[in-house]
Design a protein around this motif. Structure first.
Motif, PDB file in Angstrom:
ATOM      1  N   LEU A   1      15.392   7.929  -1.902  1.00  0.00           N
ATOM      2  CA  LEU A   1      14.576   7.991  -0.795  1.00  0.00           C
ATOM      3  C   LEU A   1      14.175   9.483  -0.630  1.00  0.00           C
ATOM      4  O   LEU A   1      13.121   9.808  -0.060  1.00  0.00           O
ATOM      5  CB  LEU A   1      15.492   7.614   0.376  1.00  0.00           C
ATOM      6  N   TYR A   2      15.413  10.461  -0.531  1.00  0.00           N
ATOM      7  CA  TYR A   2      15.028  11.762  -0.191  1.00  0.00           C
ATOM      8  C   TYR A   2      14.336  12.647  -1.128  1.00  0.00           C
ATOM      9  O   TYR A   2      14.116  13.676  -0.920  1.00  0.00           O
ATOM     10  CB  TYR A   2      16.913  12.328   0.043  1.00  0.00           C
ATOM     11  N   CYS A   3      14.244  12.090  -2.424  1.00  0.00           N
ATOM     12  CA  CYS A   3      13.484  13.041  -3.361  1.00  0.00           C
ATOM     13  C   CYS A   3      12.065  12.965  -3.042  1.00  0.00           C
ATOM     14  O   CYS A   3      11.159  13.729  -2.793  1.00  0.00           O
ATOM     15  CB  CYS A   3      13.875  12.298  -4.778  1.00  0.00           C
ATOM     16  N   THR A   4      11.595  11.535  -2.644  1.00  0.00           N
ATOM     17  CA  THR A   4      10.138  11.554  -2.204  1.00  0.00           C
ATOM     18  C   THR A   4      10.088  12.117  -0.872  1.00  0.00           C
ATOM     19  O   THR A   4       8.734  12.484  -0.537  1.00  0.00           O
ATOM     20  CB  THR A   4       9.609  10.032  -2.263  1.00  0.00           C
ATOM     21  N   PHE A   5      11.139  11.907   0.052  1.00  0.00           N
ATOM     22  CA  PHE A   5      11.041  12.628   1.537  1.00  0.00           C
ATOM     23  C   PHE A   5      10.947  13.971   1.362  1.00  0.00           C
ATOM     24  O   PHE A   5      10.121  14.639   2.014  1.00  0.00           O
ATOM     25  CB  PHE A   5      12.355  12.256   2.267  1.00  0.00           C
ATOM     26  N   ILE A   6      11.507  14.475   0.443  1.00  0.00           N
ATOM     27  CA  ILE A   6      11.443  16.223   0.116  1.00  0.00           C
ATOM     28  C   ILE A   6       9.886  16.560   0.148  1.00  0.00           C
ATOM     29  O   ILE A   6       9.413  17.445   0.730  1.00  0.00           O
ATOM     30  CB  ILE A   6      11.974  16.841  -0.956  1.00  0.00           C
ATOM     31  N   ILE A   7       9.059  15.727  -0.801  1.00  0.00           N
ATOM     32  CA  ILE A   7       7.578  16.023  -0.777  1.00  0.00           C
ATOM     33  C   ILE A   7       6.769  15.608   0.230  1.00  0.00           C
ATOM     34  O   ILE A   7       6.022  16.338   0.739  1.00  0.00           O
ATOM     35  CB  ILE A   7       7.210  15.331  -2.348  1.00  0.00           C
ATOM     36  N   PHE A   8       6.948  14.305   0.687  1.00  0.00           N
ATOM     37  CA  PHE A   8       6.102  13.965   1.863  1.00  0.00           C
ATOM     38  C   PHE A   8       6.568  14.424   3.126  1.00  0.00           C
ATOM     39  O   PHE A   8       5.885  14.101   4.229  1.00  0.00           O
ATOM     40  CB  PHE A   8       6.115  12.232   1.826  1.00  0.00           C
ATOM     41  N   GLY A   9       8.090  15.006   3.100  1.00  0.00           N
ATOM     42  CA  GLY A   9       8.239  15.491   4.318  1.00  0.00           C
ATOM     43  C   GLY A   9       7.300  16.759   4.445  1.00  0.00           C
ATOM     44  O   GLY A   9       6.651  17.060   5.464  1.00  0.00           O
ATOM     45  N   VAL A  10       7.336  17.856   3.350  1.00  0.00           N
ATOM     46  CA  VAL A  10       6.440  18.752   3.512  1.00  0.00           C
ATOM     47  C   VAL A  10       5.044  18.498   3.765  1.00  0.00           C
ATOM     48  O   VAL A  10       4.006  19.216   4.531  1.00  0.00           O
ATOM     49  CB  VAL A  10       6.681  19.789   2.323  1.00  0.00           C
TER      50      VAL A  10
ATOM     51  N   SER B   1       3.972   3.680   8.034  1.00  0.00           N
ATOM     52  CA  SER B   1       5.318   4.268   7.727  1.00  0.00           C
ATOM     53  C   SER B   1       6.417   3.395   8.139  1.00  0.00           C
ATOM     54  O   SER B   1       7.551   2.980   7.486  1.00  0.00           O
ATOM     55  CB  SER B   1       5.506   5.589   8.383  1.00  0.00           C
ATOM     56  N   GLY B   2       6.237   2.730   9.396  1.00  0.00           N
ATOM     57  CA  GLY B   2       7.391   1.826   9.954  1.00  0.00           C
ATOM     58  C   GLY B   2       7.678   0.593   9.032  1.00  0.00           C
ATOM     59  O   GLY B   2       8.574   0.207   9.220  1.00  0.00           O
ATOM     60  N   LEU B   3       6.563   0.001   8.152  1.00  0.00           N
ATOM     61  CA  LEU B   3       6.622  -0.833   7.295  1.00  0.00           C
ATOM     62  C   LEU B   3       7.649  -0.554   6.280  1.00  0.00           C
ATOM     63  O   LEU B   3       7.982  -1.514   5.745  1.00  0.00           O
ATOM     64  CB  LEU B   3       5.276  -1.527   6.922  1.00  0.00           C
ATOM     65  N   THR B   4       7.443   0.674   5.804  1.00  0.00           N
ATOM     66  CA  THR B   4       8.408   0.983   4.690  1.00  0.00           C
ATOM     67  C   THR B   4       9.986   0.794   4.930  1.00  0.00           C
ATOM     68  O   THR B   4      10.722   0.653   4.303  1.00  0.00           O
ATOM     69  CB  THR B   4       8.291   2.457   4.177  1.00  0.00           C
ATOM     70  N   TYR B   5      10.427   0.950   6.313  1.00  0.00           N
ATOM     71  CA  TYR B   5      11.403   0.729   6.698  1.00  0.00           C
ATOM     72  C   TYR B   5      11.850  -0.627   6.499  1.00  0.00           C
ATOM     73  O   TYR B   5      12.983  -1.266   6.289  1.00  0.00           O
ATOM     74  CB  TYR B   5      11.988   1.256   8.182  1.00  0.00           C
TER      75      TYR B   5
ATOM     76  N   ALA C   1       8.954   7.771   5.664  1.00  0.00           N
ATOM     77  CA  ALA C   1       9.618   8.424   6.367  1.00  0.00           C
ATOM     78  C   ALA C   1       8.976  10.032   6.624  1.00  0.00           C
ATOM     79  O   ALA C   1       9.186  10.445   7.665  1.00  0.00           O
ATOM     80  CB  ALA C   1      11.233   8.603   5.991  1.00  0.00           C
ATOM     81  N   GLY C   2       8.752  10.508   5.213  1.00  0.00           N
ATOM     82  CA  GLY C   2       8.337  11.922   5.516  1.00  0.00           C
ATOM     83  C   GLY C   2       7.055  11.879   6.579  1.00  0.00           C
ATOM     84  O   GLY C   2       7.062  12.864   7.436  1.00  0.00           O
ATOM     85  N   ILE C   3       6.064  11.077   6.271  1.00  0.00           N
ATOM     86  CA  ILE C   3       5.151  11.071   7.425  1.00  0.00           C
ATOM     87  C   ILE C   3       5.321  10.740   8.711  1.00  0.00           C
ATOM     88  O   ILE C   3       4.932  11.376   9.751  1.00  0.00           O
ATOM     89  CB  ILE C   3       4.063  10.182   6.684  1.00  0.00           C
TER      90      ILE C   3
END
Length: 457
Positions: free
Chosen positions: A57-66, A84-88, A118-120
């Protein structure tokens, strides 16, 4: 005007209404995720799959957070938050599959997909929360969001506590996961109720949208500039440390010395305490009798002292045990075994300490958002700043979850958290010390791509 008076008479297109709406989206989506994570290993006796899913999760979050700020600037807030909500919901549903098959591949894949969403979502949330209010209201708006958001964590603690009250299993039942999925789907749909930013107007008649033009090329350039921005670089340690402690708090503490129903019980207080911490800090952050710099320095001093006291108490607790329940059936080596909340003499101290960690999280996160929101009033810049914050935050979380997944000793995890938090205070002080009483104002007023599209929608 009082804190609660902000809600009275707020129209649909007011900043307060929009912050409340996005608060309820996060109440039902990230709030439920936090509750699930707070159980330790996603509520499973073996935390390996949950830890690996969080790493993905946080690996992809790093990219899509930025990248999240750019995506929100190009596509708008409503549909990005809905998707984004549906991914939860997908992530929570993966644990039902795990319960029945024991195969963690789907959960890990769902974690990677959730990192994108989550990043978005958090980039959109950050932009709304810190760019919609006026300068003198940002502390209150952050607190309002944080209170509503953490009601989700409280509800997410009540559900497993109630459903598993009489359970002797060490893992959550399908019923808990199904409840999470339903609530997260509702939260995603609520994102569609948000107003287009171009229509949101403050009480003084000013529009929240002044910078109105963007494109893929512009966003790409602006994202690259974030990594050359002196303020963003100074805040890197803060960003990195801001979610690092979750894996330790949820696993080595809550997931290791408490039984399954008490973990849910604890999270009611952990997330409830966050509401109190956010509310209390807002009075200082919006106190107009002091300069912004003075408010920031005092808030930072409070956070520093609080964290050192709480982590000092945690060190004393950690010296009593080395591991939690193991997949081979071995229980924790905490004196007396797993704690049940009804054992008041054994439970009181550890539960209070865990609750204080929740207060500390709220103080740190609210101060971080206030500092970022104090750098500018430009909505598009703030969406990128918020995305940068969440992206680097996720980098720290990726490392932290893998430390637990690789069975790094609990004591070393504690020391790592404490050192990181201490290091982050010094560059935070530098940024706070340079704050001006009034943030830079956006000047570009050319027409936009996404705001126009959302307004038509």
């Amino acid at each position: 005007m009082g804190f609660l008076d902000r809600f009275r008479g707020a129209s649909y297109f007011s900043p307060m209404t929009q912050v409340v709406l996005v608060g309820f989206v996060c109440f039902l989506c990230p709030g439920m995720f936090n509750a699930l994570n707070g159980m330790g290993g996603g509520g499973q006796v073996d935390r390996t799959t949950g830890n690996n899913a969080n790493t993905a999760l946080y690996c992809t979050f790093i990219i899509f957070g930025v990248l999240g700020g750019a995506i929100v600037n190009l596509c708008g807030v409503r549909w990005t938050i809905f998707g984004s909500g549906l991914t939860y919901a997908l992530y929570s549903s993966s644990y039902i599959y795990l319960n029945h098959t024991g195969n963690g591949a789907f959960t890990i894949a769902a974690g990677a997909i959730l990192g994108i969403g989550a990043g978005i979502l958090w980039a959109a949330q950050g932009m709304i929360m810190v760019s919609y209010p006026r300068e003198e209201e940002k502390g209150r708006y952050i607190a309002v969001f944080w209170i509503i958001f953490n009601m989700g964590g409280m509800l997410g603690g009540i559900l497993p506590f109630a459903i598993n009250y009489h359970s002797t299993k060490d893992s959550l039942s399908d019923g808990v996961y199904i409840a999470f999925v339903v609530l997260e789907c509702i939260g995603a749909a609520l994102g569609l109720a948000l107003a287009p930013p171009a229509k949101v107007v403050r009480e003084d008649g000013s529009s929240v949208v002044l910078v109105k033009y963007t494109s893929v090329r512009i966003e790409a350039v602006e994202i690259l500039k974030l990594f050359m921005n002196p303020m963003m670089l100074a805040l890197l340690p803060m960003c990195f440390a801001s979610n690092f402690f979750y894996s330790y708090q949820f696993g080595p503490i809550n997931g290791s010395i408490f039984n399954i129903r008490t973990r849910g019980f604890n999270n009611i207080f952990y997330w409830g305490a966050q509401m109190i911490g956010a509310y209390a800090l807002s009075f200082l952050l919006d106190n107009q009798r002091m300069t912004r710099r003075t408010r920031g320095i005092i808030a930072l001093a409070i956070v520093a002292v609080f964290f050192n006291v709480v982590w000092g108490g945690t060190l004393k607790l950690q010296q009593k045990y080395t591991h939690g329940p193991l997949p081979n059936g071995e229980t924790t080596d905490y004196p007396g075994g797993l704690i049940d909340f009804l054992e008041s003499k054994r439970a009181a101290g550890p539960i209070i300490l865990y609750t204080l960690h929740g207060v500390g999280d709220a103080l740190y996160q609210n101060l971080a958002y206030w500092v970022i929101g104090s750098l500018t009033n430009d909505g598009q810049k703030l969406s990128r700043y918020a995305g940068f914050y969440k992206g680097i935050q996720s980098l720290g979380a990726t490392v932290a979850w893998q430390l637990d997944a690789k069975s790094v000793s609990y004591m070393n995890q504690l020391i790592g958290n404490w050192v990181l938090l201490a290091i982050s205070m010094f560059p935070m002080f530098y940024v706070v010390y340079t704050l001006k009483d009034h943030s830079e104002e956006p000047t570009d007023t050319k027409p936009t791509n996404y705001y126009d599209e959302e307004e038509k929608a």
